[in-house]
Design a protein around this motif. Structure first.
Motif, short mmCIF file in Angstrom:
data_model
loop_
_atom_site.label_atom_id
_atom_site.label_comp_id
_atom_site.label_asym_id
_atom_site.label_seq_id
_atom_site.Cartn_x
_atom_site.Cartn_y
_atom_site.Cartn_z
N ARG A 572 0.60 -1.20 -0.07
CA ARG A 572 -0.09 -0.03 0.05
C ARG A 572 0.81 1.41 -0.13
O ARG A 572 0.32 2.12 0.01
CB ARG A 572 -1.17 0.16 1.42
CG ARG A 572 -1.87 -1.11 1.27
CD ARG A 572 -3.16 -0.75 0.65
NE ARG A 572 -4.08 -1.68 0.63
CZ ARG A 572 -5.46 -1.53 0.70
NH1 ARG A 572 -6.03 -0.31 0.12
NH2 ARG A 572 -6.31 -2.47 0.41
N GLY A 573 2.02 1.11 0.18
CA GLY A 573 3.00 2.35 0.54
C GLY A 573 2.66 3.12 1.74
O GLY A 573 3.20 4.18 1.83
N GLU A 574 2.40 2.34 2.84
CA GLU A 574 1.94 2.86 4.20
C GLU A 574 3.33 2.91 4.93
O GLU A 574 4.26 2.00 4.81
CB GLU A 574 1.12 2.17 4.79
CG GLU A 574 0.12 2.80 5.81
CD GLU A 574 0.87 2.83 7.10
OE1 GLU A 574 0.24 3.25 8.17
OE2 GLU A 574 1.81 2.32 7.39
N LEU A 575 3.42 3.94 5.55
CA LEU A 575 4.69 3.98 6.39
C LEU A 575 4.75 4.12 7.96
O LEU A 575 5.53 3.47 8.72
CB LEU A 575 5.51 5.30 5.95
CG LEU A 575 6.06 5.41 4.68
CD1 LEU A 575 6.64 6.68 4.13
CD2 LEU A 575 7.04 4.23 4.41
N TRP A 576 3.77 4.87 8.51
CA TRP A 576 3.48 4.93 9.95
C TRP A 576 3.11 3.90 10.80
O TRP A 576 4.03 3.27 11.59
CB TRP A 576 2.31 5.90 10.09
CG TRP A 576 1.82 6.15 11.52
CD1 TRP A 576 2.77 6.82 12.44
CD2 TRP A 576 0.71 5.92 12.09
NE1 TRP A 576 2.18 6.73 13.75
CE2 TRP A 576 0.91 6.58 13.39
CE3 TRP A 576 -0.32 5.19 11.80
CZ2 TRP A 576 -0.06 6.44 14.43
CZ3 TRP A 576 -1.46 5.03 12.86
CH2 TRP A 576 -1.15 5.41 13.94
N THR A 577 2.37 2.84 10.14
CA THR A 577 2.48 1.69 11.03
C THR A 577 3.41 0.55 10.75
O THR A 577 3.76 -0.16 11.53
CB THR A 577 0.72 0.89 10.37
OG1 THR A 577 -0.22 1.96 10.60
CG2 THR A 577 0.56 -0.34 11.32
N LYS A 578 3.88 0.79 9.55
CA LYS A 578 5.05 0.05 9.15
C LYS A 578 6.18 0.25 10.16
O LYS A 578 7.08 -0.77 10.58
CB LYS A 578 5.56 0.14 7.82
CG LYS A 578 6.75 -0.60 7.31
CD LYS A 578 7.20 -0.20 5.89
CE LYS A 578 8.48 -0.97 5.66
NZ LYS A 578 9.01 -0.29 4.30
N ALA A 579 6.45 1.30 10.40
CA ALA A 579 7.57 1.68 11.58
C ALA A 579 7.21 1.02 12.75
O ALA A 579 8.32 0.58 13.53
CB ALA A 579 7.44 3.27 11.67
N VAL A 606 13.33 4.90 12.91
CA VAL A 606 13.72 6.26 13.77
C VAL A 606 13.30 7.23 12.66
O VAL A 606 12.47 8.31 12.86
CB VAL A 606 15.05 6.43 13.91
CG1 VAL A 606 15.40 7.68 14.12
CG2 VAL A 606 15.23 5.74 15.36
N ALA A 607 13.75 7.17 11.31
CA ALA A 607 13.47 8.21 10.14
C ALA A 607 12.00 8.33 10.15
O ALA A 607 11.77 9.49 9.90
CB ALA A 607 14.14 7.51 8.84
N VAL A 608 11.32 7.38 9.95
CA VAL A 608 9.79 7.32 9.51
C VAL A 608 9.20 8.38 10.95
O VAL A 608 8.48 9.17 10.59
CB VAL A 608 9.08 6.20 9.45
CG1 VAL A 608 7.59 6.48 9.42
CG2 VAL A 608 9.67 5.51 7.97
N HIS A 613 6.60 13.05 13.29
CA HIS A 613 6.69 14.02 14.55
C HIS A 613 6.12 12.92 15.54
O HIS A 613 5.22 13.38 16.45
CB HIS A 613 5.94 15.00 14.57
CG HIS A 613 6.37 16.01 13.78
ND1 HIS A 613 7.67 16.83 13.96
CD2 HIS A 613 6.48 16.76 12.52
CE1 HIS A 613 8.17 17.50 13.11
NE2 HIS A 613 7.35 17.72 12.19
N ASP A 614 5.92 11.49 15.23
CA ASP A 614 5.40 10.58 16.37
C ASP A 614 6.51 10.28 17.35
O ASP A 614 7.38 9.55 17.40
CB ASP A 614 5.10 9.16 15.69
CG ASP A 614 4.33 8.32 16.58
OD1 ASP A 614 4.16 8.43 17.85
OD2 ASP A 614 3.77 7.52 15.78
#
Length: 737
Positions: A572-579, A606-608, A613-614
């Motif tokens: 899906r190209g999802e990053l936040w949950t993936k982190a 860390v980068a994501v 700003h999480d």
């Protein structure tokens, strides 16, 4: 040529003309005074002068030279701008300042406390622009911050002083005749590169400047007219306008206020009827807006959408609109004085309420699409878009709260933005709007609402429960989630029921009740699947279940769940949950002794988290990375990372709500690194880390082991089972009363 951006200050759109004496005087005053307020009539250039001074000081801070003198030492923690012109709600004043300072705080502490604690030991210049609509609240806040922060200085710009002890007012007069003429000629040449007045034309232009009392905004509006009128024509038309209003000015209005109003009225009269109508309608926007929004909100039978682009271009050409490049794309804005003039005309037409509702509807639609796009490859763009549109989203929320019969719209909008509140470090503001839209009374819901709007209330309730849980407010979280679960059962809303169970499981997880967390999160996943729900929140439920398994030593099950999440996220190209999935996978890799893999996973994590700003995800990843670093034989660097992460806990909440499991990697790292370095050396390295900015820390965290030359042989092998002590420590902490 690309213009330089000075630190956190916006870049200049065109050259700052004249004002050399005023600029030098303002900078001298800042050397001796902690609060300086530039005052003057609207359009006289207060904001521009204050920003020019800030940029000069910022340049001095970079170089240590020039007129800034000791700026490098005096403002070693930076120069920040807080734009307050669009802030109407006093409760958002402190949040706006926190945003300007780059603060992210997930706790329930009052924002004023967070501000004061952050500024207490810093040497910083805070520039406040456009505080007139909240002058009393701004004065109260500035006074407290100055009293509690000895290294803070404030440069304000407004039509009146803040009236505080120790304040030095800097009244800004209109431009000198030669400077006003220089400004007029330069701005006219920007619009028409072939513009080059002869001596006779310069004399006419000098008289134009005199007629306009040297007020920069009025001069710039006149300059825009030189594209279609000769200098003599501009002067003639302006003379006619002044003669018309010479005896008809409002009583009690200062001459220069009348001059600006006259110049604005003259520009207004020279606009076509369609341009005037668009000017009035665009005044409903706060701050920046995009063309699509303007077309939706402002178009109608009397203003066809197909002609709006040309009208926007016409207003740009007349300096009534400003075009800006942002991370979210091209945006437009009106200077506040121009916007207020247009707002007055809109009110006089009786169409203001309808336009405000159309504005609200557009931003409700925008929030809806952003929520959908959050679960996809545009996640970073969505964050930038909501960030750019936040002033307008706030205005839309206020519009929803103006009418008690439309409280459900506010609940829908506040709930739909859950991804921004929880995923982009905006918990405090999200809590503010959720509380307001759900409170009983004229500005919120009834608490017993029934009918077609129940789903909006249920969504706001589970989002409130989620936000409160992340803030460590278990009581408020449970209250909202139990109400949501009960309402979902009564209305047979399967989706809301799943979210309420999920967030109760999340609350159990951060409260170290792993047995209950596993039960609730597993049940929520089954309910999500039965309802056909799939998005970032659903995947986060799966990651949280994996965390509960991992903390109890069932790493194979945790890895299986997170590998599935990672696969879906990458599709899906999802990053936040993936982190967060990467965090669990790194936890398992470290337990297996695969420290290079753990480091690779955590570096991406860390980068994501930093990009979004999480703060919760960032501090967890950094502390696990510190444990990886000591396992690799680099305890000094691990101590630096631990020291840098330590201040973040103030923004997350005391030891992540007291969780023994989430805090165990930090405690183990401190123990191991402390044994290898000794207490004094560990403390020294940790103190070095506490001095790092968050940006510097993120860069440093992604360096390969040993790049800083601080390897110390570890007496313990970092082999398989290295996290068994972590789980034991977590269980021990969780068993404490």
């Amino acid at each position: 040529m690309r213009q330089r951006t000075y630190g956190h200050l916006p870049s200049e759109l065109n050259r700052f003309v004249g004002r050399g004496g005023e600029l030098a005087g303002l900078m001298r005053l800042l050397e001796s005074s902690r609060l300086v307020t530039v005052t003057g009539v609207g359009g006289v250039g207060k904001s521009r002068l204050a920003l020019a001074a800030a940029r000069a000081l910022d340049g001095g801070a970079d170089s240590g030279q020039g007129s800034a003198g000791g700026a490098q030492e005096r403002y070693c923690d930076g120069i920040r701008l807080a734009e307050l012109a669009c802030v109407r709600d006093p409760a958002l004043l402190e949040l706006t300042l926190a945003e300007a300072l780059g603060l992210t705080d997930h706790t329930t502490r009052p924002p004023r406390t967070v501000l004061a604690e952050h500024l207490a030991g810093r040497n910083l210049l805070l520039v406040l622009d456009g505080f007139e609509q909240l002058v009393d609240e701004t004065a109260d806040l500035v006074q407290e911050l100055l009293l509690r922060s000895p290294g803070l200085r404030v440069l304000a710009a407004g039509r009146r002083p803040l009236a505080l002890p120790g304040e030095r007012a800097f009244p800004l007069a209109p431009m000198a005749p030669d400077e006003a003429l220089e400004l007029l000629v330069e701005r006219a040449a920007e619009a028409d590169p072939g513009f080059g007045p002869d001596a006779q034309e310069r004399a006419a232009l000098a008289e134009v400047c005199a007629r306009l009392d040297g007020i920069p905004l009025a001069v710039e509006l006149a300059a825009a007219r030189l594209r279609v009128l000769s200098p003599a024509q501009v002067l003639t038309r302006l003379e006619d306008r002044f003669a018309l209003l010479a005896d008809g000015g409002a009583r009690g209005v200062l001459p220069r206020h009348r001059t600006l109003r006259t110049a604005m009225g003259w520009s207004h009269e020279l606009c076509t009827p369609a341009e005037r109508l668009l000017w009035a309608r665009l005044s409903v926007f706060a701050g920046l807006f995009e063309l699509d929004a303007a077309e939706y909100v402002c178009a109608g039978p009397d203003l066809p959408v197909e002609g709006l682009l040309d009208l926007v271009g016409a207003l740009l050409a007349q300096s009534l609109l400003v075009r800006e490049e942002t991370a979210a794309g091209v945006r437009y804005r009106m200077l506040e004085t121009v916007r207020l003039y247009g707002a007055g005309w809109l009110e006089s037409t009786g169409d203001a309420r309808r336009l405000r509702r159309r504005h609200r509807d557009w931003y409700m639609g925008l929030a809806t699409w952003c929520e959908l796009d959050w679960f996809g490859p545009r996640q970073r763009e969505v964050r930038s878009l909501v960030e750019a549109e936040l002033p307008n989203l706030r205005l839309a929320l206020e519009c929803c709260l103006d009418d008690p019969d439309e409280a459900h719209l506010g609940q829908y909008l506040a709930g739909t933005l859950w991804f921004y509140w929880a995923g982009c470090g905006r918990l405090t503001e999200g809590r503010h709007w959720l509380d307001r839209t759900l409170e009983p009374g004229p500005s919120g819901g009834s608490g017993q609402q029934e009918g077609p709007y129940e789903s909006s209330r249920l969504k706001a309730l589970w989002v409130l429960g989620y936000v409160a849980a992340l803030q460590g407010d278990a009581v408020a979280s449970m209250s909202a989630l139990y109400e949501c679960r009960e309402g979902a059962a009564q209305t047979q809303n399967a989706v809301a029921a799943a979210y309420s169970v999920h967030r109760l499981g999340c609350l159990a997880l951060v409260s170290d009740d792993m047995t209950r967390a596993r039960e609730l999160l597993g049940s929520a996943l089954e309910q999500y699947r039965a309802a056909g729900e799939l998005n970032s929140s659903v995947l986060m439920c799966q990651v949280e279940l994996a965390m509960a398994l991992a903390f109890q030593g069932e790493l194979a099950g945790a890895v299986s769940l997170c590998e599935e999440v990672r696969e879906v996220c990458e599709e899906r190209g999802e990053l936040w949950t993936k982190a967060y999935a990467l965090y669990v996978l790194a936890y398992a890799a470290l337990d297996a002794g695969a420290t290079p893999e753990a480091r690779r996973l955590l570096s991406e994590c860390v980068a994501v988290n930093h990009a979004f700003h999480d703060l919760v995800g960032l501090v967890l990843a950094l502390e696990l990375l510190a444990l990886v670093t000591v396992a690799e034989g680099h305890p000094a660097e691990a101590a630096v990372l631990q020291g840098a992460a330590e201040p973040m806990w103030d923004g997350v909440g005391l030891q992540l709500f007291g969780s023994g499991y989430f805090n165990a990697p930090r405690l183990m790292c401190q123990e191991r690194a402390g044994e290898l370095l000794g207490a004094d050396r560990y403390a020294a390295y940790a103190a070095e880390g506490r001095q790092l900015s968050r940006e510097a820390l993120v860069v440093r965290a992604q360096l390969a082991p040993g790049e800083r030359g601080r390897g110390v042989p570890s007496p313990r092998p970092a082999g398989r089972g290295g996290l068994r002590g972590t789980r034991a420590a977590g269980r021990a902490a969780a068993d404490q009363p």
